[in-house]
Write a protein that holds these residues in place. Structure first.
Motif, PDB file in Angstrom:
ATOM      1  N   ARG A 143     -69.546 -47.488 -35.654  1.00 34.27           N
ATOM      2  CA  ARG A 143     -68.762 -46.280 -35.484  1.00 34.27           C
ATOM      3  C   ARG A 143     -67.753 -46.455 -34.354  1.00 34.27           C
ATOM      4  O   ARG A 143     -68.140 -46.708 -33.204  1.00 34.27           O
ATOM      5  N   PRO A 144     -66.455 -46.325 -34.644  1.00 32.53           N
ATOM      6  CA  PRO A 144     -65.446 -46.413 -33.581  1.00 32.53           C
ATOM      7  C   PRO A 144     -65.625 -45.295 -32.564  1.00 32.53           C
ATOM      8  O   PRO A 144     -66.195 -44.239 -32.872  1.00 32.53           O
ATOM      9  N   VAL A 145     -65.142 -45.525 -31.366  1.00 35.36           N
ATOM     10  CA  VAL A 145     -65.205 -44.514 -30.307  1.00 35.36           C
ATOM     11  C   VAL A 145     -63.823 -43.887 -30.179  1.00 35.36           C
ATOM     12  O   VAL A 145     -62.807 -44.583 -30.148  1.00 35.36           O
ATOM     13  N   SER A 146     -63.771 -42.552 -30.109  1.00 30.40           N
ATOM     14  CA  SER A 146     -62.493 -41.851 -30.009  1.00 30.40           C
ATOM     15  C   SER A 146     -61.877 -42.040 -28.630  1.00 30.40           C
ATOM     16  O   SER A 146     -62.517 -42.524 -27.693  1.00 30.40           O
ATOM     17  N   ILE A 147     -60.606 -41.653 -28.512  1.00 34.63           N
ATOM     18  CA  ILE A 147     -59.823 -41.878 -27.304  1.00 34.63           C
ATOM     19  C   ILE A 147     -59.622 -40.569 -26.546  1.00 34.63           C
ATOM     20  O   ILE A 147     -59.420 -39.511 -27.146  1.00 34.63           O
ATOM     21  N   ALA A 148     -59.652 -40.625 -25.224  1.00 35.38           N
ATOM     22  CA  ALA A 148     -59.369 -39.451 -24.401  1.00 35.38           C
ATOM     23  C   ALA A 148     -57.965 -38.947 -24.693  1.00 35.38           C
ATOM     24  O   ALA A 148     -57.041 -39.726 -24.919  1.00 35.38           O
ATOM     25  N   SER A 149     -57.789 -37.615 -24.689  1.00 31.34           N
ATOM     26  CA  SER A 149     -56.486 -37.039 -25.009  1.00 31.34           C
ATOM     27  C   SER A 149     -55.701 -36.587 -23.788  1.00 31.34           C
ATOM     28  O   SER A 149     -54.476 -36.480 -23.836  1.00 31.34           O
ATOM     29  N   ASP A 150     -56.383 -36.324 -22.676  1.00 32.03           N
ATOM     30  CA  ASP A 150     -55.718 -35.799 -21.481  1.00 32.03           C
ATOM     31  C   ASP A 150     -55.924 -36.761 -20.316  1.00 32.03           C
ATOM     32  O   ASP A 150     -56.969 -36.735 -19.667  1.00 32.03           O
ATOM     33  N   PRO A 151     -54.928 -37.607 -20.016  1.00 32.67           N
ATOM     34  CA  PRO A 151     -55.109 -38.593 -18.945  1.00 32.67           C
ATOM     35  C   PRO A 151     -55.127 -37.993 -17.547  1.00 32.67           C
ATOM     36  O   PRO A 151     -55.432 -38.694 -16.584  1.00 32.67           O
ATOM     37  N   SER A 152     -54.792 -36.726 -17.416  1.00 33.44           N
ATOM     38  CA  SER A 152     -54.765 -36.110 -16.089  1.00 33.44           C
ATOM     39  C   SER A 152     -56.132 -35.590 -15.656  1.00 33.44           C
ATOM     40  O   SER A 152     -56.337 -35.276 -14.479  1.00 33.44           O
ATOM     41  N   ARG A 153     -57.077 -35.519 -16.570  1.00 38.17           N
ATOM     42  CA  ARG A 153     -58.421 -34.995 -16.255  1.00 38.17           C
ATOM     43  C   ARG A 153     -59.403 -36.152 -16.161  1.00 38.17           C
ATOM     44  O   ARG A 153     -60.088 -36.488 -17.116  1.00 38.17           O
ATOM     45  N   VAL A 154     -59.471 -36.756 -15.010  1.00 38.07           N
ATOM     46  CA  VAL A 154     -60.349 -37.906 -14.820  1.00 38.07           C
ATOM     47  C   VAL A 154     -61.807 -37.444 -14.764  1.00 38.07           C
ATOM     48  O   VAL A 154     -62.148 -36.579 -13.965  1.00 38.07           O
ATOM     49  N   PRO A 155     -62.681 -37.997 -15.605  1.00 36.37           N
ATOM     50  CA  PRO A 155     -64.098 -37.619 -15.572  1.00 36.37           C
ATOM     51  C   PRO A 155     -64.731 -37.974 -14.230  1.00 36.37           C
ATOM     52  O   PRO A 155     -64.317 -38.923 -13.559  1.00 36.37           O
ATOM     53  N   LYS A 156     -65.751 -37.226 -13.853  1.00 37.77           N
ATOM     54  CA  LYS A 156     -66.438 -37.502 -12.595  1.00 37.77           C
ATOM     55  C   LYS A 156     -67.326 -38.735 -12.697  1.00 37.77           C
ATOM     56  O   LYS A 156     -67.589 -39.399 -11.686  1.00 37.77           O
ATOM     57  N   HIS A 157     -67.804 -38.995 -13.889  1.00 37.87           N
ATOM     58  CA  HIS A 157     -68.695 -40.141 -14.087  1.00 37.87           C
ATOM     59  C   HIS A 157     -68.206 -40.957 -15.280  1.00 37.87           C
ATOM     60  O   HIS A 157     -67.849 -40.410 -16.328  1.00 37.87           O
ATOM     61  N   LEU A 158     -68.221 -42.270 -15.129  1.00 33.51           N
ATOM     62  CA  LEU A 158     -67.785 -43.181 -16.179  1.00 33.51           C
ATOM     63  C   LEU A 158     -68.834 -44.262 -16.413  1.00 33.51           C
ATOM     64  O   LEU A 158     -69.676 -44.517 -15.545  1.00 33.51           O
ATOM     65  N   ARG A 159     -68.762 -44.895 -17.570  1.00 38.21           N
ATOM     66  CA  ARG A 159     -69.634 -46.027 -17.885  1.00 38.21           C
ATOM     67  C   ARG A 159     -68.786 -47.166 -18.409  1.00 38.21           C
ATOM     68  O   ARG A 159     -67.785 -46.956 -19.091  1.00 38.21           O
ATOM     69  N   PHE A 160     -69.212 -48.364 -18.086  1.00 41.87           N
ATOM     70  CA  PHE A 160     -68.471 -49.563 -18.486  1.00 41.87           C
ATOM     71  C   PHE A 160     -69.401 -50.493 -19.256  1.00 41.87           C
ATOM     72  O   PHE A 160     -70.592 -50.589 -18.960  1.00 41.87           O
ATOM     73  N   ALA A 161     -68.821 -51.198 -20.239  1.00 38.74           N
ATOM     74  CA  ALA A 161     -69.574 -52.224 -20.963  1.00 38.74           C
ATOM     75  C   ALA A 161     -68.752 -53.497 -20.997  1.00 38.74           C
ATOM     76  O   ALA A 161     -67.538 -53.455 -21.202  1.00 38.74           O
ATOM     77  N   ARG A 213     -69.521 -32.763 -24.387  1.00 38.19           N
ATOM     78  CA  ARG A 213     -70.301 -32.125 -25.450  1.00 38.19           C
ATOM     79  C   ARG A 213     -70.003 -32.705 -26.822  1.00 38.19           C
ATOM     80  O   ARG A 213     -70.827 -32.636 -27.728  1.00 38.19           O
ATOM     81  N   GLY A 214     -68.807 -33.281 -26.971  1.00 39.56           N
ATOM     82  CA  GLY A 214     -68.439 -33.869 -28.249  1.00 39.56           C
ATOM     83  C   GLY A 214     -68.899 -35.297 -28.430  1.00 39.56           C
ATOM     84  O   GLY A 214     -68.722 -35.880 -29.497  1.00 39.56           O
ATOM     85  N   GLY A 215     -69.493 -35.878 -27.393  1.00 40.76           N
ATOM     86  CA  GLY A 215     -69.970 -37.248 -27.484  1.00 40.76           C
ATOM     87  C   GLY A 215     -69.234 -38.184 -26.546  1.00 40.76           C
ATOM     88  O   GLY A 215     -68.633 -37.769 -25.558  1.00 40.76           O
ATOM     89  N   THR A 216     -69.261 -39.463 -26.867  1.00 38.66           N
ATOM     90  CA  THR A 216     -68.657 -40.501 -26.032  1.00 38.66           C
ATOM     91  C   THR A 216     -67.199 -40.735 -26.432  1.00 38.66           C
ATOM     92  O   THR A 216     -66.874 -40.744 -27.616  1.00 38.66           O
ATOM     93  N   TYR A 217     -66.331 -40.916 -25.443  1.00 38.34           N
ATOM     94  CA  TYR A 217     -64.932 -41.226 -25.720  1.00 38.34           C
ATOM     95  C   TYR A 217     -64.416 -42.259 -24.721  1.00 38.34           C
ATOM     96  O   TYR A 217     -64.931 -42.387 -23.611  1.00 38.34           O
ATOM     97  N   VAL A 218     -63.392 -43.015 -25.145  1.00 39.39           N
ATOM     98  CA  VAL A 218     -62.834 -44.083 -24.319  1.00 39.39           C
ATOM     99  C   VAL A 218     -61.814 -43.504 -23.345  1.00 39.39           C
ATOM    100  O   VAL A 218     -60.810 -42.919 -23.765  1.00 39.39           O
ATOM    101  N   TRP A 219     -62.071 -43.683 -22.053  1.00 39.07           N
ATOM    102  CA  TRP A 219     -61.094 -43.304 -21.049  1.00 39.07           C
ATOM    103  C   TRP A 219     -60.048 -44.401 -20.884  1.00 39.07           C
ATOM    104  O   TRP A 219     -58.863 -44.145 -20.702  1.00 39.07           O
ATOM    105  N   GLY A 220     -60.487 -45.643 -20.929  1.00 35.77           N
ATOM    106  CA  GLY A 220     -59.567 -46.769 -20.787  1.00 35.77           C
ATOM    107  C   GLY A 220     -60.320 -48.076 -20.878  1.00 35.77           C
ATOM    108  O   GLY A 220     -61.469 -48.117 -21.325  1.00 35.77           O
ATOM    109  N   VAL A 221     -59.675 -49.151 -20.461  1.00 34.42           N
ATOM    110  CA  VAL A 221     -60.326 -50.454 -20.448  1.00 34.42           C
ATOM    111  C   VAL A 221     -60.147 -51.091 -19.075  1.00 34.42           C
ATOM    112  O   VAL A 221     -59.217 -50.761 -18.332  1.00 34.42           O
ATOM    113  N   ALA A 222     -61.044 -52.007 -18.755  1.00 38.46           N
ATOM    114  CA  ALA A 222     -60.972 -52.723 -17.484  1.00 38.46           C
ATOM    115  C   ALA A 222     -59.777 -53.661 -17.517  1.00 38.46           C
ATOM    116  O   ALA A 222     -59.746 -54.620 -18.286  1.00 38.46           O
TER     117      ALA A 222
END
Length: 251
Positions: A143-161, A213-222
Motif C-alpha cells: 500500500r503506497p503512503v499518501s503525501i502531506a498536503s500542507d508543508p507549513s504545519r510541521v508535525p510534532k513527532h516524526l518517524r524515519f525508515a 487520524r487518517g493514518g500515516t503520511y509522508v512528510w518528506g525524505v532524508a
C-alpha cells in the motif's frame, strides 16, 4: 521490468549492488515491523558509469503510488544505467525485485529560516533534493503512503525508515523516531534522531512520516545528514514532499 523467470538473477543483482561496499544502517532505533511505514519503504540501488568507471549507489525510498517511488535526487545523480527496488518483510529484503527509471528530479524551495542554535547551521549549509522513480511495473500487495498536503504545519513527532547497509552485507530495514528542531515556511525540516540514534550512509532518501487520524503520511525524505564525523549523524535534513506532489493522493 519484473521478469518472473529471472527472479533469482534480479534478486542476486540487487543484493550485489546493496552489498558492494561497506556501509552503515540506522544506528539505534528498531528493526522494522509490519506497519504502513515498513510496508512502503524500499531499498534502492543504482548503477552509473561516469567517465567509463562503474559507480554503485545505495539509498532508501518510499512507495507513494503503485508505480512511483520517492527518494533523494542525489541517490540518482548522473544518468543511471539501471535502478533496482527491493521491498522488505520486517527488516529483511524480499522478492520480487523491481526495476525503475528516473521520472523527475526536484530542488525544493528551502524557504527562510533563522540560524538554529540547536544545530549551529544556516540554510546555506543545507542540501535539499528530491526525485521520483517510475517502476516499470506497478507493485501489488503493497500500500503506497499518501503525501502531506500542507508543508507549513510541521508535525510534532516524526518517524524515519532507512535501509542503509551493514558492514556484513545487506542492511536491515530499521525505523527511528525524530523530533523536529527547526523548519521553514516551505516545509524544509531539521530533525534530531530520538534516543541518541544516528542516520547513516544508505539511509538517504528514506521516508520521514507522521501519523494523524487518517493514518500515516509522508512528510518528506532524508536529504542530508548533519554530522561532524561521517558517515553518521544525529540530525537529518528532511526535504518536503508536498512541494513535489499535488492533487489526489495528498493529505
Amino acid at each position: 521490468m519484473r521478469i518472473v523467470g529471472r527472479g533469482r538473477l534480479l534478486f542476486a543483482a540487487a543484493m550485489a549492488v546493496f552489498a558492494a561496499t561497506p556501509g552503515h544502517a540506522i544506528d539505534g532505533g528498531s528493526v522494522a515491523g509490519g506497519d504502513a511505514l515498513a510496508q512502503a519503504t524500499v531499498g534502492l540501488g543504482t548503477v552509473t558509469q561516469p567517465d567509463e568507471a562503474l559507480k554503485l549507489t545505495r539509498c532508501s525510498g518510499v512507495l507513494v503510488s503503485p508505480d512511483l517511488v520517492l527518494t533523494a535526487a542525489h541517490c540518482v545523480n548522473g544518468d543511471p544505467l539501471g535502478a533496482l527496488v527491493v521491498f522488505f518483510k520486517g527488516g529483511n529484503p524480499v522478492r520480487p525485485v523491481y526495476t525503475a527509471k528516473v521520472a523527475a528530479r526536484y530542488s525544493p524551495d528551502p524557504g527562510e529560516m533563522l540560524p538554529n542554535a540547536a544545530t549551529g547551521i544556516t540554510l546555506e549549509d543545507l542540501s535539499v533534493d528530491l526525485a521520483v522513480l517510475r517502476l516499470t511495473e506497478p507493485v501489488k500487495g503493497r500500500r503506497p503512503v499518501s503525501i502531506a498536503s500542507d508543508p507549513s504545519r510541521v508535525p510534532k513527532h516524526l518517524r524515519f525508515a532507512g535501509a542503509g547497509l551493514s558492514r556484513t552485507g545487506v542492511g536491515r530495514l530499521r525505523t527511528a523516531g525524530l523530533t523536529p528542531v527547526a523548519s521553514t515556511s516551505t516545509g524544509l525540516t531539521i530533525a534530531r534522531v530520538d534516543g541518541g540514534g544516528r542516520i547513516c550512509l544508505g539511509d538517504s532518501g528514506g521516508p520521514v512520516v507522521a501519523t494523524d487520524r487518517g493514518g500515516t503520511y509522508v512528510w518528506g525524505v532524508a536529504s542530508a545528514v548533519i554530522s561532524k564525523t561521517a558517515p553518521c549523524g544525529s540530525y537529518v535534513i528532511v526535504a518536503p514532499a508536498a512541494q513535489v506532489f499535488s492533487g489526489p493522493g495528498m493529505r
